[in-house]
Design a protein around this motif. Sequence first.
Motif, PDB file in Angstrom:
ATOM      1  N   PHE A 228      33.577 136.409  73.227  1.00 37.48           N
ATOM      2  CA  PHE A 228      32.204 136.709  73.874  1.00 37.48           C
ATOM      3  C   PHE A 228      31.304 137.327  72.811  1.00 37.48           C
ATOM      4  N   TRP A 229      32.133 138.477  72.032  1.00 35.57           N
ATOM      5  CA  TRP A 229      31.382 139.282  71.300  1.00 35.57           C
ATOM      6  C   TRP A 229      31.148 138.672  69.979  1.00 35.57           C
ATOM      7  N   SER A 230      31.739 137.783  69.618  1.00 32.46           N
ATOM      8  CA  SER A 230      31.833 137.454  68.277  1.00 32.46           C
ATOM      9  C   SER A 230      30.928 136.427  67.832  1.00 32.46           C
ATOM     10  N   HIS A 231      30.693 135.279  68.754  1.00 29.37           N
ATOM     11  CA  HIS A 231      29.688 133.985  68.497  1.00 29.37           C
ATOM     12  C   HIS A 231      28.868 133.789  69.553  1.00 29.37           C
ATOM     13  N   TYR A 232      27.547 133.362  69.284  1.00 33.90           N
ATOM     14  CA  TYR A 232      26.758 133.004  70.409  1.00 33.90           C
ATOM     15  C   TYR A 232      27.387 131.619  71.199  1.00 33.90           C
ATOM     16  N   ARG A 233      27.861 130.929  70.566  1.00 29.94           N
ATOM     17  CA  ARG A 233      28.437 129.744  71.123  1.00 29.94           C
ATOM     18  C   ARG A 233      29.022 130.027  72.340  1.00 29.94           C
ATOM     19  N   PHE A 234      30.120 131.117  72.091  1.00 28.30           N
ATOM     20  CA  PHE A 234      31.038 131.487  73.355  1.00 28.30           C
ATOM     21  C   PHE A 234      30.459 132.217  74.119  1.00 28.30           C
ATOM     22  N   ARG A 235      29.238 132.895  73.970  1.00 27.84           N
ATOM     23  CA  ARG A 235      28.567 133.672  75.068  1.00 27.84           C
ATOM     24  C   ARG A 235      27.988 132.566  75.937  1.00 27.84           C
ATOM     25  N   VAL A 334      35.001 121.580  74.931  1.00 32.12           N
ATOM     26  CA  VAL A 334      34.522 122.964  74.470  1.00 32.12           C
ATOM     27  C   VAL A 334      34.841 122.711  72.863  1.00 32.12           C
ATOM     28  N   GLU A 335      35.965 122.202  72.609  1.00 32.17           N
ATOM     29  CA  GLU A 335      36.385 121.994  71.167  1.00 32.17           C
ATOM     30  C   GLU A 335      35.455 121.297  70.494  1.00 32.17           C
ATOM     31  N   ASN A 336      34.747 120.474  70.819  1.00 31.64           N
ATOM     32  CA  ASN A 336      34.102 119.538  70.172  1.00 31.64           C
ATOM     33  C   ASN A 336      32.461 119.913  70.381  1.00 31.64           C
ATOM     34  N   ALA A 337      32.291 121.132  71.041  1.00 31.36           N
ATOM     35  CA  ALA A 337      30.782 121.680  71.382  1.00 31.36           C
ATOM     36  C   ALA A 337      30.073 122.126  70.052  1.00 31.36           C
ATOM     37  N   THR A 338      28.827 122.178  70.282  1.00 35.86           N
ATOM     38  CA  THR A 338      27.842 122.492  69.180  1.00 35.86           C
ATOM     39  C   THR A 338      27.395 123.942  69.577  1.00 35.86           C
ATOM     40  N   PRO A 339      26.864 124.817  68.867  1.00 36.60           N
ATOM     41  CA  PRO A 339      26.295 126.146  69.295  1.00 36.60           C
ATOM     42  C   PRO A 339      25.375 126.180  70.285  1.00 36.60           C
ATOM     43  N   ILE A 340      24.774 125.023  70.641  1.00 38.93           N
ATOM     44  CA  ILE A 340      23.534 124.924  71.328  1.00 38.93           C
ATOM     45  C   ILE A 340      23.937 124.173  72.738  1.00 38.93           C
ATOM     46  N   SER A 341      25.421 123.796  72.709  1.00 35.58           N
ATOM     47  CA  SER A 341      25.716 122.961  73.768  1.00 35.58           C
ATOM     48  C   SER A 341      25.785 123.772  75.035  1.00 35.58           C
ATOM     49  N   ALA A 342      25.474 123.187  76.168  1.00 31.47           N
ATOM     50  CA  ALA A 342      25.205 123.866  77.630  1.00 31.47           C
ATOM     51  C   ALA A 342      25.950 123.014  78.505  1.00 31.47           C
ATOM     52  N   TYR A 343      26.884 123.496  79.398  1.00 32.90           N
ATOM     53  CA  TYR A 343      27.519 122.903  80.381  1.00 32.90           C
ATOM     54  C   TYR A 343      27.373 123.454  81.752  1.00 32.90           C
ATOM     55  N   THR A 344      27.391 122.651  82.838  1.00 31.87           N
ATOM     56  CA  THR A 344      27.038 123.239  84.163  1.00 31.87           C
ATOM     57  C   THR A 344      28.626 123.193  84.868  1.00 31.87           C
ATOM     58  N   VAL A 345      29.210 123.926  85.212  1.00 31.17           N
ATOM     59  CA  VAL A 345      30.558 123.807  85.852  1.00 31.17           C
ATOM     60  C   VAL A 345      30.386 124.905  87.042  1.00 31.17           C
ATOM     61  N   PRO A 346      31.297 124.782  88.029  1.00 31.62           N
ATOM     62  CA  PRO A 346      31.557 125.791  89.313  1.00 31.62           C
ATOM     63  C   PRO A 346      31.642 127.129  88.664  1.00 31.62           C
ATOM     64  N   ARG A 347      30.769 128.422  89.057  1.00 28.76           N
ATOM     65  CA  ARG A 347      30.718 129.309  88.781  1.00 28.76           C
ATOM     66  C   ARG A 347      31.925 130.281  89.403  1.00 28.76           C
ATOM     67  N   SER A 348      33.005 130.810  88.576  1.00 32.49           N
ATOM     68  CA  SER A 348      33.956 131.608  88.889  1.00 32.49           C
ATOM     69  C   SER A 348      33.853 132.927  89.016  1.00 32.49           C
ATOM     70  N   PRO A 349      34.546 133.529  89.914  1.00 31.15           N
ATOM     71  CA  PRO A 349      34.300 134.997  89.631  1.00 31.15           C
ATOM     72  C   PRO A 349      35.424 135.450  88.312  1.00 31.15           C
ATOM     73  N   GLY A 350      35.074 136.829  87.753  1.00 31.50           N
ATOM     74  CA  GLY A 350      35.749 137.207  86.536  1.00 31.50           C
ATOM     75  C   GLY A 350      37.231 137.405  87.083  1.00 31.50           C
ATOM     76  N   LEU A 351      38.154 137.273  85.997  1.00 34.99           N
ATOM     77  CA  LEU A 351      39.453 137.791  86.517  1.00 34.99           C
ATOM     78  C   LEU A 351      39.616 139.117  86.678  1.00 34.99           C
ATOM     79  N   MET A 352      40.275 139.376  87.753  1.00 32.37           N
ATOM     80  CA  MET A 352      40.129 140.707  88.308  1.00 32.37           C
ATOM     81  C   MET A 352      41.162 141.536  87.746  1.00 32.37           C
ATOM     82  N   ARG A 353      41.184 142.880  87.896  1.00 25.81           N
ATOM     83  CA  ARG A 353      42.189 143.754  87.284  1.00 25.81           C
ATOM     84  C   ARG A 353      42.506 144.807  88.339  1.00 25.81           C
ATOM     85  N   TYR A 354      43.891 144.920  88.817  1.00 21.51           N
ATOM     86  CA  TYR A 354      44.180 145.536  89.858  1.00 21.51           C
ATOM     87  C   TYR A 354      44.215 147.237  89.473  1.00 21.51           C
ATOM     88  N   THR A 355      43.853 148.154  90.319  1.00 16.79           N
ATOM     89  CA  THR A 355      43.788 149.661  89.974  1.00 16.79           C
ATOM     90  C   THR A 355      44.777 150.287  90.762  1.00 16.79           C
TER      91      THR A 355
END
Length: 670
Positions: A228-235, A334-355
């Motif tokens: 996420f921090w390394s490339h615009y495509r993955f953001r 995802v493997e064949n995506a370009t930096p400007i590719s945009a996809y619509t998928v069901p939004r999922s909550p972030g993987l949670m961390r137990y405290t």
Amino acid sequence: MISPLSLWNKLPWVKASAGQWRYALRNGIAMCLALTVAYYLDLDEPYWALTSAAVVSFPTVGGVISKSLGRIAGSLLGACAALIIAGQTLNDPWLFLFMMSGWIALCTWACAQFSNNVAYACQLAGYTAAIIAFTMVNVTDITELWDIAQARVCEVILGIVCGGMMMMILPGTADGPALLTALKKMHARLLEHASLLWQPETTDAIRSAHESVIGQILTTNLLRIQAFWSHYRFRRQNTLLTWLLHQQLRMTSVISSLRRMLLNWPDAPANLRPVLEQLLAALAHPHTDALTVARIIAPLAPTETDDYHHRAFWQRLRYFCRLYLVSSRWLLRVENATPISAYTVPRSPGLMRYTDHAEALWSGLRTFCALSLVGAWSITTQWESGPAALTLAAISCVLYSVSPAPFNSLTLLLRTLTLLSLFSFVVKFGLMVQINELASFLLFLFPLLTTLQLLKLQMPKLAGLWGQLIVFMGSFIAVTNPPVYDFADFLNDNLAKILGVALAWLAFAVLRPGSDARKSRRHIRALRRSFVDQLSRIPQLSEHAFESVVYHHISQLSNSKDALARRWLLRWGVVLLNCSHVVWQLREWEIRSDPLSKVRDICIALLRDVMSERGVQQRTLTATLAELQQICTTLGKHHQPAARELASVVWRLYCALSQLEQAPPAGTLT
């Protein structure tokens, strides 16, 4: 006899690969550059810039960026806290000690409440304040506080800037390809995992494999954060990547659910195992389509309308195939995506961390007690090197409070500091006293740092030792402008650092972290508490969120040596997760007004009766299983197709709950 050629080939400089040389050169140049710039900027302790460059020496771009941001934020917060506390309490040493101990204890507690960069920033806020404030105890002019804090922050930021600049010049491993490779490997491993779990026997290898798969999926989530921090495509594709990880967790759940049904299926078809093997082999091919899968599993289709066992297994197997094929298609996109590719998928909550709140509070109390003890000793004896002992004790308590094996880490750090004391004595009083220019010293330092970086990569079993040698070397050699060669101060300072870590080790020995058995019981109680919430009409956690919470609970003891604690945590997690999936499927019957909806309500009510935060009521469990079996038998013979479908869902619930027959009664310590 070993030949000279074999010895030559074993040298770290000779056997290093191109990637290892790039990593070592990048970090060695960054550390030397940071030291040089800090030295010529007349910062009073330029070796902290060298240390800062060493701390952010990650092999990937995303790791450097994310850790650098956390380090900058934590350093600024720690510097502000040090200025405020020291500025208000420096005239009263006891008040200063307790205020600083309280702040560092708060940071220790806070780093357990968060994950990744936020936890790292909390750690930095704690021991940066220690580095700055504890060096101020001998300051008489209050205006010097700002100069010291400013110098430390400048040195930290300078090291980060040098590390980032060298990452751009000699870039490291790309995070994106590593993430995609990990996703594809995990996707393929799920088929191997299914083949293992769908065996009729129960072995320790199956349990360890299930824990390993869960841990790898959660580790892949860390790669997603770095990408996420390394490339615009993955953001842009972050939502899709999170959804794919949730899909892999869901497939892991479905695999375990199918296993429970196989173990409770009294008359499974004879051709079941060959068809499953053929199915898994077909799914391993990337171009397998839904039609091919349908043809393979067609022989397993139920033929008798009242066989709810067969129907339940058939529906869940089809669901697994659908999940796997959909994930395969999205991975290919995802493997064949370009930096400007945009996809619509069901939004999922972030993987949670137990405290683990109890362990976090205990760690904060331990830090406060350890620093108060060291500080009281320093104040009472007027020990001049007390600030060095306090600083190392603070760093040890903050860093290793969340470590799965703190005693091993602290023992390794003690060994590292002892070696550094001997090494720095030779370097400082044997070499540095004869050098008048920094450039001459860098001719010695740069090859040394490069060699240590290579050894860290080539000797993974000793990577911790080499890494600590690199990070703490700067503070032991203590390159200053102008240089200082006072043997008494050098000896007292090094002894204080070792004693600070030793006292932190003593604090961990007295206020010991909770045993794995107690941690397992706390995790299990938290799982049961969350599951009781799942049974309410409006749960606080969604199905995906509860799933990720369960897997994070299970992963907390993945490195534990207590096999019994790991086994029961895994068993409870799998059972409650399978029951949760059934509960969410039963909720789909809410729109119905016929008697079948009453059957659904009865099943959920039975779960409420049998499950509580304290555990399982064995008599109730036995009666519940018998009643669920009777419901399945009755619905399986019903004339309505919907009733027979509901029978298959209820049987899945029976299969999941039956594993708890081995559980001890409520209130016992398992």
